[in-house]
Write a protein that holds these residues in place. Structure first.
Motif, PDB file in Angstrom:
ATOM      1  N   UNK A   1     -93.934  83.214 -37.249  1.00 25.66           N
ATOM      2  CA  UNK A   1     -93.957  81.934 -36.550  1.00 25.66           C
ATOM      3  C   UNK A   1     -93.552  80.761 -37.427  1.00 25.66           C
ATOM      4  N   UNK A   2     -93.590  80.909 -38.744  1.00 28.60           N
ATOM      5  CA  UNK A   2     -93.235  79.823 -39.652  1.00 28.60           C
ATOM      6  C   UNK A   2     -92.064  80.273 -40.515  1.00 28.60           C
ATOM      7  N   UNK A   3     -91.051  79.421 -40.630  1.00 28.68           N
ATOM      8  CA  UNK A   3     -89.900  79.770 -41.460  1.00 28.68           C
ATOM      9  C   UNK A   3     -89.398  78.532 -42.189  1.00 28.68           C
ATOM     10  N   UNK A   4     -88.771  78.783 -43.327  1.00 29.95           N
ATOM     11  CA  UNK A   4     -88.194  77.701 -44.118  1.00 29.95           C
ATOM     12  C   UNK A   4     -86.807  78.120 -44.569  1.00 29.95           C
ATOM     13  N   UNK A   5     -85.917  77.142 -44.704  1.00 33.21           N
ATOM     14  CA  UNK A   5     -84.570  77.420 -45.169  1.00 33.21           C
ATOM     15  C   UNK A   5     -84.498  77.485 -46.688  1.00 33.21           C
ATOM     16  N   UNK A   6     -85.625  77.241 -47.353  1.00 30.86           N
ATOM     17  CA  UNK A   6     -85.666  77.230 -48.814  1.00 30.86           C
ATOM     18  C   UNK A   6     -86.569  78.360 -49.293  1.00 30.86           C
ATOM     19  N   UNK A   7     -86.093  79.141 -50.257  1.00 29.49           N
ATOM     20  CA  UNK A   7     -86.903  80.210 -50.810  1.00 29.49           C
ATOM     21  C   UNK A   7     -88.100  79.664 -51.561  1.00 29.49           C
ATOM     22  N   UNK A   8     -89.167  80.469 -51.649  1.00 23.20           N
ATOM     23  CA  UNK A   8     -90.403  80.006 -52.272  1.00 23.20           C
ATOM     24  C   UNK A   8     -90.218  79.591 -53.737  1.00 23.20           C
ATOM     25  N   UNK A   9     -89.555  80.395 -54.589  1.00 22.06           N
ATOM     26  CA  UNK A   9     -89.397  79.974 -55.992  1.00 22.06           C
ATOM     27  C   UNK A   9     -88.678  78.634 -56.118  1.00 22.06           C
ATOM     28  N   UNK A  10     -87.602  78.460 -55.344  1.00 26.23           N
ATOM     29  CA  UNK A  10     -86.852  77.204 -55.386  1.00 26.23           C
ATOM     30  C   UNK A  10     -87.719  76.055 -54.879  1.00 26.23           C
ATOM     31  N   UNK A  11     -88.480  76.302 -53.824  1.00 22.37           N
ATOM     32  CA  UNK A  11     -89.334  75.261 -53.248  1.00 22.37           C
ATOM     33  C   UNK A  11     -90.374  74.791 -54.253  1.00 22.37           C
ATOM     34  N   UNK A  12     -90.994  75.729 -54.954  1.00 21.48           N
ATOM     35  CA  UNK A  12     -92.024  75.368 -55.941  1.00 21.48           C
ATOM     36  C   UNK A  12     -91.415  74.544 -57.069  1.00 21.48           C
ATOM     37  N   UNK A  13     -90.252  74.973 -57.560  1.00 14.15           N
ATOM     38  CA  UNK A  13     -89.584  74.244 -58.642  1.00 14.15           C
ATOM     39  C   UNK A  13     -89.232  72.827 -58.192  1.00 14.15           C
ATOM     40  N   UNK A  14     -88.702  72.692 -56.993  1.00 12.82           N
ATOM     41  CA  UNK A  14     -88.310  71.374 -56.495  1.00 12.82           C
ATOM     42  C   UNK A  14     -89.519  70.477 -56.271  1.00 12.82           C
ATOM     43  N   UNK A  15     -90.602  71.026 -55.747  1.00  9.36           N
ATOM     44  CA  UNK A  15     -91.810  70.233 -55.532  1.00  9.36           C
ATOM     45  C   UNK A  15     -92.357  69.704 -56.855  1.00  9.36           C
TER      46      UNK A  15
END
Length: 239
Positions: free
Chosen positions: A201-215
């Motif tokens: 039900x939940x999706x993101x266009x950004x992978x988790x490793x990339x998302x964490x680094x960007x955050x």
């Protein structure tokens, strides 16, 4: 790197009568919407995800971040009262970090808590949707607070610019334009929510490793630059 006096003054400014009233409006609206949707449709995981993703994370969290982040320092710079704080023996990075802690705390309280409540109202945390979006709101609160605190230090029009970013970039382009999603705090936080709830039900266009680094990178850089910008303010209030 935390000053209780600065924190107390910042809380007092953020939670003044008018600003506090604005902060309560969106969380209350979210819970009312959740209750109405549950009464009309019953518990539905997809609907719960749509409400929490479309309203809570895409609209409410960034708007509260604008109010808390810019309000933590912007008004003091605009009216010149920041000079009294700068004249005290408090390091300017400490001032920024303290104000960031306050902004993050306020944003989390007024966004993550109601998101969790609304999620339980909608579907009783089915598929871990309530918890997933709550974690996303918590993480997004940190990044938004840092970004909008920085905005408050560099522009006298921080609220207007922040609202444009929240409503146009995050809520509109961040949801509809594929290329813009990679540069969206909403999508970065959704990557964490997707990990918690699993595929479905939940999706993101950004992978988790990339998302964490960007955050982490955006939060760190915004906080650092806000501290640098505050160093350039003179005791006369000029730049």
């Amino acid at each position: 790197m935390y000053n209780p006096t600065v924190a107390r003054l910042t809380y007092r400014g953020l939670l003044g009568r008018r600003r506090a009233a604005i902060l309560f409006v969106l969380p209350a609206l979210l819970i009312v919407i959740a209750a109405a949707v549950r009464a009309l449709n019953g518990a539905d995981d997809q609907v719960a995800s749509d409400v929490l993703g479309g309203f809570a994370l895409a609209t409410m969290v960034p708007l509260i971040g604008v109010i808390a982040g810019t309000g933590a320092i912007g008004p003091e710079i605009d009216d010149g009262s920041i000079v009294y704080l700068l004249s005290k023996p408090v390091k300017r990075p400490t001032i920024i970090l303290t104000k960031l802690f306050v902004a993050v705390g306020v944003t989390m309280a007024f966004s993550a808590v109601p998101t969790f409540i609304a999620g339980y109202v909608l579907n009783g945390n089915g598929q871990q949707i309530a918890v997933a979006y709550t974690v996303a709101a918590l993480v997004a609160s940190i990044a938004y607070s840092a970004l909008f605190l920085l905005l408050g230090t560099v522009s006298r029009h921080a609220v207007v610019i922040g609202l444009v970013y929240a409503l146009v970039w995050e809520a509109l382009f961040g949801s509809l334009v594929p290329g813009a999603r990679t540069l969206s705090v909403q999508q970065w936080s959704l990557a964490l929510a997707q990990k918690i709830s699993g595929e479905g039900f939940i999706s993101s266009d950004v992978g988790l490793p990339v998302a964490v680094v960007l955050l982490v990178a955006v939060t760190g850089l915004a906080t650092w630059y806000a501290g640098q910008k505050l160093r350039t303010l003179t005791l006369a209030g000029g730049e």
